[in-house]
Every structure is written in C-alpha cells, then in structure tokens.
Design an enzyme around this catalytic site. Structure first.
Site, PDB file in Angstrom:
ATOM      1  N   CYS B  31      38.241  52.421  39.250  1.00 59.55           N
ATOM      2  CA  CYS B  31      37.072  52.402  40.418  1.00 59.55           C
ATOM      3  C   CYS B  31      37.838  52.246  41.579  1.00 59.55           C
ATOM      4  O   CYS B  31      38.026  51.802  43.015  1.00 59.55           O
ATOM      5  CB  CYS B  31      36.484  51.113  40.794  1.00 59.55           C
ATOM      6  SG  CYS B  31      37.749  49.722  40.833  1.00 59.55           S
ATOM      7  N   LYS B  32      40.109  51.766  41.069  1.00 58.76           N
ATOM      8  CA  LYS B  32      40.432  52.087  42.380  1.00 58.76           C
ATOM      9  C   LYS B  32      40.655  52.813  43.050  1.00 58.76           C
ATOM     10  O   LYS B  32      40.391  54.357  42.533  1.00 58.76           O
ATOM     11  CB  LYS B  32      41.783  51.486  42.026  1.00 58.76           C
ATOM     12  CG  LYS B  32      42.546  50.360  41.337  1.00 58.76           C
ATOM     13  CD  LYS B  32      43.846  50.231  40.816  1.00 58.76           C
ATOM     14  CE  LYS B  32      44.464  48.604  40.493  1.00 58.76           C
ATOM     15  NZ  LYS B  32      44.024  48.010  41.579  1.00 58.76           N
ATOM     16  N   GLY B  68      52.260  47.182  46.048  1.00 52.48           N
ATOM     17  CA  GLY B  68      53.127  47.386  45.399  1.00 52.48           C
ATOM     18  C   GLY B  68      53.512  46.442  44.333  1.00 52.48           C
ATOM     19  O   GLY B  68      52.932  46.142  43.496  1.00 52.48           O
ATOM     20  N   ASP B  70      51.216  42.665  42.801  1.00 57.05           N
ATOM     21  CA  ASP B  70      49.685  42.234  42.787  1.00 57.05           C
ATOM     22  C   ASP B  70      49.479  41.093  43.409  1.00 57.05           C
ATOM     23  O   ASP B  70      48.455  40.762  43.647  1.00 57.05           O
ATOM     24  CB  ASP B  70      49.613  41.969  41.171  1.00 57.05           C
ATOM     25  CG  ASP B  70      49.956  43.611  40.730  1.00 57.05           C
ATOM     26  OD1 ASP B  70      49.591  44.317  40.280  1.00 57.05           O
ATOM     27  OD2 ASP B  70      51.198  43.145  39.674  1.00 57.05           O
ATOM     28  N   ASP B 111      47.419  39.348  36.891  1.00 54.31           N
ATOM     29  CA  ASP B 111      48.405  39.355  38.788  1.00 54.31           C
ATOM     30  C   ASP B 111      49.432  38.392  39.195  1.00 54.31           C
ATOM     31  O   ASP B 111      50.481  38.397  39.471  1.00 54.31           O
ATOM     32  CB  ASP B 111      47.674  39.458  39.564  1.00 54.31           C
ATOM     33  CG  ASP B 111      46.743  41.043  39.486  1.00 54.31           C
ATOM     34  OD1 ASP B 111      47.513  42.075  39.147  1.00 54.31           O
ATOM     35  OD2 ASP B 111      45.859  40.958  39.837  1.00 54.31           O
ATOM     36  N   GLY B 163      33.363  31.193  45.231  1.00 49.79           N
ATOM     37  CA  GLY B 163      33.357  32.572  45.084  1.00 49.79           C
ATOM     38  C   GLY B 163      32.287  32.786  46.267  1.00 49.79           C
ATOM     39  O   GLY B 163      31.698  32.344  47.217  1.00 49.79           O
ATOM     40  N   GLN B 164      31.761  34.400  46.269  1.00 43.65           N
ATOM     41  CA  GLN B 164      30.786  34.960  46.905  1.00 43.65           C
ATOM     42  C   GLN B 164      29.892  36.280  45.993  1.00 43.65           C
ATOM     43  O   GLN B 164      30.602  36.698  45.599  1.00 43.65           O
ATOM     44  CB  GLN B 164      31.917  35.650  47.718  1.00 43.65           C
ATOM     45  CG  GLN B 164      30.435  36.973  47.920  1.00 43.65           C
ATOM     46  CD  GLN B 164      29.926  36.453  49.670  1.00 43.65           C
ATOM     47  OE1 GLN B 164      28.934  35.399  49.911  1.00 43.65           O
ATOM     48  NE2 GLN B 164      29.566  37.307  50.576  1.00 43.65           N
ATOM     49  N   THR B 165      28.435  35.811  45.782  1.00 44.57           N
ATOM     50  CA  THR B 165      27.796  36.790  45.153  1.00 44.57           C
ATOM     51  C   THR B 165      26.817  38.044  46.279  1.00 44.57           C
ATOM     52  O   THR B 165      26.429  36.947  47.345  1.00 44.57           O
ATOM     53  CB  THR B 165      26.489  35.952  44.822  1.00 44.57           C
ATOM     54  OG1 THR B 165      27.345  34.959  43.959  1.00 44.57           O
ATOM     55  CG2 THR B 165      26.166  36.824  43.913  1.00 44.57           C
ATOM     56  N   ASP B 267      51.742  43.894  35.896  1.00 44.78           N
ATOM     57  CA  ASP B 267      50.884  43.951  34.911  1.00 44.78           C
ATOM     58  C   ASP B 267      49.744  45.325  34.978  1.00 44.78           C
ATOM     59  O   ASP B 267      50.467  46.012  36.509  1.00 44.78           O
ATOM     60  CB  ASP B 267      49.622  43.738  35.435  1.00 44.78           C
ATOM     61  CG  ASP B 267      48.728  42.617  36.140  1.00 44.78           C
ATOM     62  OD1 ASP B 267      49.044  43.290  37.585  1.00 44.78           O
ATOM     63  OD2 ASP B 267      47.452  42.797  35.862  1.00 44.78           O
TER      64      ASP B 267
END
Lengths: 486, 486
Positions: B31-32, B68, B70, B111, B163-165, B267
């Site tokens: 998906c990047k 460049g 991570d 990362d 976090g976020q949902t 990575d």
C-alpha cells in the site's frame, strides 16, 4: 480579519467541482468509533489502553493513562523524565487542503496541550492518499495538505520528522505528537475538586458548520430544510469561522493552565463535549461530577442542530468536534483570571461553562443549557455575539442590568465558599455561572451580582437560570423559540 | 515446529467464507505510495522529511533523518538524550487476525531495530475498523488483532499505551514506536565503508507468498497459471512460513548490531530489498555503492515470481515486503560472526547478500543474482533449503567441494583488504560472496575458498558466480531453468 480566499480548484487546474470532502464518507472527528463500542472492544482485550497500575516515580504517582485521555504518560529510565505522546487521524471535513493540513496538525497537538505540555519535541505525519484521486488531484492536494500540516507544526514551535503515507479509499490525514518532559512540565488531568469550574477555550459546532456547508454546496434536501432558519451567508461565515477555530492552537490555553493552577483538562474532539467530559470525570481521583450549564456554539449552529432533530447532538453535547477547545478544570478563583488572560494574549474569548460538584464520576449537561452564540469578529478574534436588539425585552425587575459588554460576574459569597454544605445556598450553586466578556482582569474581584431565579415563558419546564444581562435573557428567549419553532 | 492452526472463521461464529484480506484492495507493504511519487511530493514541499541541517549535540553530529530512513532521531533538551521514533500502518495481508496484529506490531518495531535500538519505551496502536465489517466480524476480528499487536509488544519488552481507532473502508492496522536513548544506544545508519558486506536477516517473498495463497483460495486465473510450477501444499507452507517470518522480531538482529560494530542498517518493507538498499545508500557519508548478489527467498517464491512476469519484482528487488529483515552493513570481518551469532541465539539463518564498494550512492542487484531457497524447518527455524539431490551435478573441477551444511566462507586475502585499489583483485571483489550455513563461529576464520568463474549453461549471459558447493550450483541451474521455462 483577513478572510482566507476560498479554495478554488480551477486555480490549481483541477475540475471546478473538485471537493476534498468528497473523498471520504465520514468527516473529521465523526470517524471515531463510538466510545461504547470501543470500550467494549478494549474490555474484551482485558486492559489494553485502560487505566493501568499506578507506577511510582520520583516521589510522584504517575498512572499510565490510555483511551480515557488523549495522551499517554510513560515514565522513562532517565531522571524524572516522562514520555508524553498522542496520535490522531481522520478524514477531510473542509475543502481547502492547506487548511485541512493545519487542522489535522492542530488537532493532534491539542492532546498534548490538554496535558499542559507546551513544547512538542517531534511530530510524525500520517497520510492516506485517496486511491480515487486523479494523478493531478494527488499532485495538487497532497503537497498542500502537507504544507498546512508543516506550517502549523512550525507555528507550534515543533517540526515534522517522519511519518507514513499509504493509498487508501478515503483521503486520510493525521499525526503523532511526542514530548519528553520533566514532572513540572505537564499537568496530570485527574485532580478536579468540588468547587472547581469548567472552562472551554473554543466554541462548539465545528461538525455542524461543515455539514451545513456541504448541504449548501450540494443544495441537498437537508439544505432545503435548514435554509428556513439560516442564510447562505450565515452558513458560509460559520464554515469560515469554524475552519479558523479548528486551525487555532490550544498552546496559549496550555501555558495558562500552569499559571492558573489547572486541576486537569481534556480536548474536545470526536465524542463531543459531553463524551470528553465523561472521559475526564472518570479519571478523577476525587469523587466528583461535572455539570455543564453553558454551550458556547458557533453562531446559528444551535439553530441548525435543533432544526435537524437527532442528526447532531450539539445541545446534548454529543456532536463530534474536530480540533476543539480545551475543557479545563480550574479553581473557582482562577477561572475568571484565566479567561481574561487568554483573551489578553490571544484576543479570543474562553467561557466558563460549568462546575465540578461532589459526586460519582459522571458528567451531564443541565436540561436546558444556555446556548452562547459565538462568532469571529472582523479583527479575527472569536467572541460571544453581542446582543444587538433591545426589542421584546422581558419585564424582569430582579435581573441586574449592566452596561452591555461590561463585566458580568457572579461570585459566591465568602460564607458559601467556606461552608459549601450550607443547604439553601448549595441548591443555588449549580446555577452559579460566571461569564467574562471583554473584561479587564482587574475588575473580576469587585463585581458581584444577585442570583436570580427566572422562569422562561416559552419553555415547558420551569428552570432556574442566572441572568447577568436582560439582553442575554432575550437571547435565551430566542433560543427557546427555535426549540418551539421546529 | 508447532504449526498454528489455520484461522477458522466458523469457530468464531463467522461465515466460513470470511477472509480478513478481503477487507482491503491493497495488502501489507504494497500500500506504500511508490517512492518516486512520494519523493516528488516531498520535493514540492521543499524539505519536509528530507535530510535536514545537521544539528550539533554533545560533541556529536546528529543529522535529523526523514523518509530515507525508517526512524527519525531528534536531539532532546536533556543531557545527550535522543528521541527515536517511527510509524507504520497498512492493510491485512494474512487472514488470521491475531497474526495480523503481531505482524503489524513487529513491522513497526523493525524501524527502531534498524537503528540498533533494542528497547522501545512506548507503542501506540493505529486501527481502522472496516466500515464493511458486520457487527459480529468487528467484535471478533478487532480484539484478536489488538491482542496480537499487544502480545508482540510484550514479547518485545514494551507496552501499548494509546492510539487511535477510526472507521475506514479498508481494515487498517499499524502503530507508532518510540524510544528515548542515550547516544551509545543507537547506531546511525550512515557509516558504511567500501569493503563492508551486506547482511539480510529474513528471506524475501512475503508479498508473493500471500498473493499466491489468495490465488489458491480463490482458484483464480492466476492460480491456474502458477499451479504448473507449485503444489497447493507448497503454497500453504510458504504462506505459513511467511506469516511466522513476518511476526518475528528483529530484536536480536538489533542487539547484535552493537556487538558486531554495524555501520548502519534499514529494514526491508514496502519498497522491496532494492528500494530500501537505495534509500540506505543515499544516506551514507562515504562515497559508496551497494551491490547485491544473493536473494534469499521463501521457497518457491522465486519460481512463482518468474512465472508471473512483471506482477512482482522479486528478483529485481522491488517486490514489496512486510515486516522484512534488517539489511545491515557490517565490517567484512564481523559479518560471518554476526550471522553465526544470530543463528546461535535465535536458531534462524541470516545471509550475506552483497557488498559495499566505493561508488556514487547507488544500489543495484547484479544481473543474475543467486536465489537462495529458504524454508522453515520442523524445529521452527528458518534455513536455506539444503540440497536434496545430487543428480545432474555439473562437472566443475575448480569448485571447492565441502561437506554439505559445512561452512563455506571466502575471505579476501589480507593484501586486498589493505590495498582495495589493487586493480586485478578489485575486479574480483564484487563476486566475493560469503555464506554461512549452520556453522560454528569458530570455523569462520580458517575456511578460505577459491574464487571461481562459472558459466551458467542455461543462461543467455555469461556471468561470474562463486560456487561454494556443487549442489548449490545445481540449484542455480534449476533457477535458470525456471527462467527459460516461462
């Protein structure tokens, strides 16, 4: 106030009909999973993001906090330092990509500001590029959103280093804000005591204004419904006001939390003012309730909300907000000064909207909260709408009449402060609402008004309210008329 | 190895046909946004996330790093401490929600590990609940994903706080990992020098294996194409192997970077091995190139990739990976020991896959890289597939024949190490590949093999390769046959 030119897609070689908000079905804070669902999901998991075991650090109890509040606080290995961080992301709710970027950044930082953290060490940007964007739209919109995000971060005195960008059906933007702080640089949000008052630093109604604007643009059925009570200009103005309100940092609000001895705060976003008040009250160490009496709303948004039945819960406190104000618990004697100081520094008004009582960790809005209409003036500052007419002034001999735009402040007599359980007076306490408008701080200590029960003629329920000014009473009547009209 | 029981939707009262991977159109690292597009968008913005001005801190130059690499590295106000953090999120690429949660968590932590950071202070979880989930699916799948994420965080010795949902058309999962470190606790990834070698800690082909598995499940046209060269069992095995490989932490790999004096790492995720090698080489302070000779791939994935033409770029190094291995620059004399040590601690193999030369910051894969088939053995460890047949062994007198599974290591003569510009020998450098298989570290210093040019009969191009073992040569022939076959 210099109005920002409306985003013109054609100026960017996009189709005239290009609207950023079409690239999602949910907008801003409204994309949040309902808190009851979220809590149940988290419960099944058993403890993640929940209030965790207290951790002892440097002579101070620092609970790890999760979903209830917006930032987590993690004690670090290094001498008394804590890691405070937060994340938030959502979908476009305004059509101006640059402003959308600013709002997203501002919204994330707000979670740090709610902890009294004023310096953010780093931000990450989270970006979902809509897989439905044309290549041209992508190349125009994405850099503008990024630029807005970055500019807002700079305004906050921080920088954006890192992030993640993915393709997603809906356009998505948000970020992560992180600070490493000493113990005296943040304020744990769990120290409210009975007698505190609640202050709100931005008006409500951001979601309503964005939706109304969309209905206007689409000339949808819903527009046909609300156009009976608002003009196109009023909706455009509210949308414009809303954009700037959402893009305004709560940084000054956070700084002043320290100087005015705040007992804790949260920022108002997707769960609405009541939802966030409930989250905040549940975290309190003392047995308290939050009672909200006033709802400052972007002008005309309360009328639209009433007109739309259950679409928004604006007057019920459940309408989602995006990048809303801080809801702050302050000692009663500090609240007026706090509001005056924020006005002095920023020019914008803040409102005392309720009180902290002894209780059992619940938050509620009184049956008929007072709606305070708020708009952005020509000088760019956000203020309560000053009363403009004196017609239909009710005959109300006991109300204290003051010069319009002068201070109107009610203080509890010293005796009440010292004997909060005094029965007669304590019944009146919930209705003691203070409001500071365009007032030098020096005036706060002197002005004492009578507490006056008033019966709203147009209301079904008899309700005790405080009237600082007959013109405000008239304003209340107009509100009540809205309610009867629809 | 105890195989994880395949996720059975019916055991959770879901429809038998429920597949998590159907709730997105893009999977995992795929998906990047392509790195060229992303770089262009960032360029238009002028500097965000780009290499920024060096900042001087405590006598050490710490560049702020962005896209460049991570993780970003932010010098803090407090005595020599740095904030190191990263975020990543994507869409389900396996159907087991618990494993998906583990993989997402592992992928984010990777990362940090790439920076040699071994202790993460906090994680945030980013979650998009598919708006297309039934209520039942939501209540089953989301807690499982969260649990997987949380368990992986615990395995890494950290916790999830915050976090976020949101609701999103596609199911989305990811996180943020943050560490506050002293200067000696992380390794800046920009110190590669000519003569270093490149090590990879996990095999490639995660994306190919997940797609192949989906084709098998759907019995799609693409399945009909690849079933000529792989069996259902092989695809199931590769998918299973892949899931565990993606859910394995690179923590040991990060710890050993310190003891073996790593010059930097990254990575391998969405941009593929070559994309990340290119990102890494661009960050180097010295004028270097990265040359990749070996591609360790999950067994049969190279064959599938070849069969599918341009669908994957596995052998070109551009096939997206999810939660891939670390690509590490190590001093030549440390690399063999590093691989032996990782094997000793974890049981899993790591591979020397290329070298660092003097150059101009470019990374490339040689024309005909050697594919190393890799699978998970019954004991759960990941290893190169041992040669199984000796038929069709080529007549190759100069190749050094060793016992299978014994050490095969080529060292550069001391003279070359000291005089890297020596013309004749330096031509041979790019073909000096070392591989360590199931070898006690003590053997590494003694075994020196000849460097032998070999011509692949089935290849159109004449190519120099190193043969440590005739059986490997046969394996290469098989690879070449795949290429001719399709």
């Amino acid at each position: 106030m210099t109005l920002r030119t409306k985003f013109n897609p054609e100026a960017h070689e996009l189709d005239a009909k290009f609207r950023l908000t079409k690239y999602t079905a949910l907008h801003g804070g409204a994309c949040k999973v309902p808190s009851d669902v979220l809590n149940r999901l988290l419960e099944e998991l058993g403890g993640i993001d929940q209030f965790q075991d207290d951790q002892f650090l440097g002579g101070m109890i620092i609970p790890k906090m999760g979903i209830g509040l917006d930032s987590c606080v993690i004690p670090l290995r290094f001498g008394g330092l804590s890691l405070i961080q937060t994340t938030d992301f959502f979908y476009p709710l305004v059509d101006d990509p640059y402003m959308m970027g600013k709002i997203a950044c501002c919204n994330v930082l707000s979670d740090l500001y709610a902890m009294g953290v004023t310096e953010c060490d780093n931000m990450l940007m989270l970006l979902g590029i809509s897989s439905k964007f044309s290549e041209k739209a992508r190349d125009v919109v994405v850099p503008l959103m990024m630029r807005g995000f970055k500019d807002c971060a700079e305004e906050a005195g921080t920088t954006v280093n890192g992030g993640q960008t993915v393709l997603n059906p809906w356009c998505l933007i948000g970020g992560v804000a992180t600070a490493v702080c000493q113990l005296n640089e943040f304020i744990m949000p769990n120290n409210a005591v009975p007698g505190d008052v609640l202050v709100l630093t931005k008006p409500l109604g951001t979601q309503v204004s964005c939706n109304a604007h969309q209905w206007l643009e689409q000339k949808s059925d819903k527009w046909n419904r609300i156009k009976l009570i608002v003009t196109e200009e009023e909706v455009e103005k509210a949308y414009q006001d809303s954009m700037f309100i959402m893009a305004r940092l709560n940084k000054t609000a956070a700084q002043l939390m320290h100087t005015h001895n705040s007992h804790g705060a949260t920022d108002v976003t997707g769960f609405g003012i009541l939802g966030h008040a409930q989250n905040l009250v549940k975290q309190q160490k003392n047995a308290v309730n939050f009672i909200i009496h006033n709802l400052p709303c972007i002008a005309k948004m309360a009328a639209i909300a009433k007109c739309c039945g259950n679409t928004f819960g604006l007057l019920q406190g459940t309408s989602a907000e995006t990048s809303g104000g801080l809801l702050i618990c302050l000692p009663r004697e500090q609240a007026a000064k706090y509001c005056a100081e924020i006005k002095k520094v920023e020019g914008h008004q803040a409102w005392i909207i309720g009180i902290v009582e002894g209780g059992n960790q619940t938050a509620k809005i009184i049956d008929k909260p007072r709606v305070i209409e708020v708009e952005t003036l020509d000088d760019g500052t956000v203020q309560s709408v000053p009363p403009t007419t004196t017609s239909r002034r009710p005959n109300h001999p006991k109300a204290v009449v003051q010069e319009p735009q002068k201070v109107v402040l009610q203080q509890i007599p010293q005796a009440v402060q010292e004997q909060p359980d005094l029965p007669v007076v304590s019944q009146q306490l919930p209705t003691i609402i203070q409001q500071i408008e365009q007032t030098p701080a020096s005036m706060h200590q002197q002005t004492i008004c009578n507490i006056t029960p008033v019966t709203l003629q147009t209301s079904q329920q008899v309700q005790q309210v405080i009237v600082e000014d007959p013109q405000q009473y008239q304003h209340m009547q107009q509100q009540a008329q809205y309610q009867n009209h629809h």
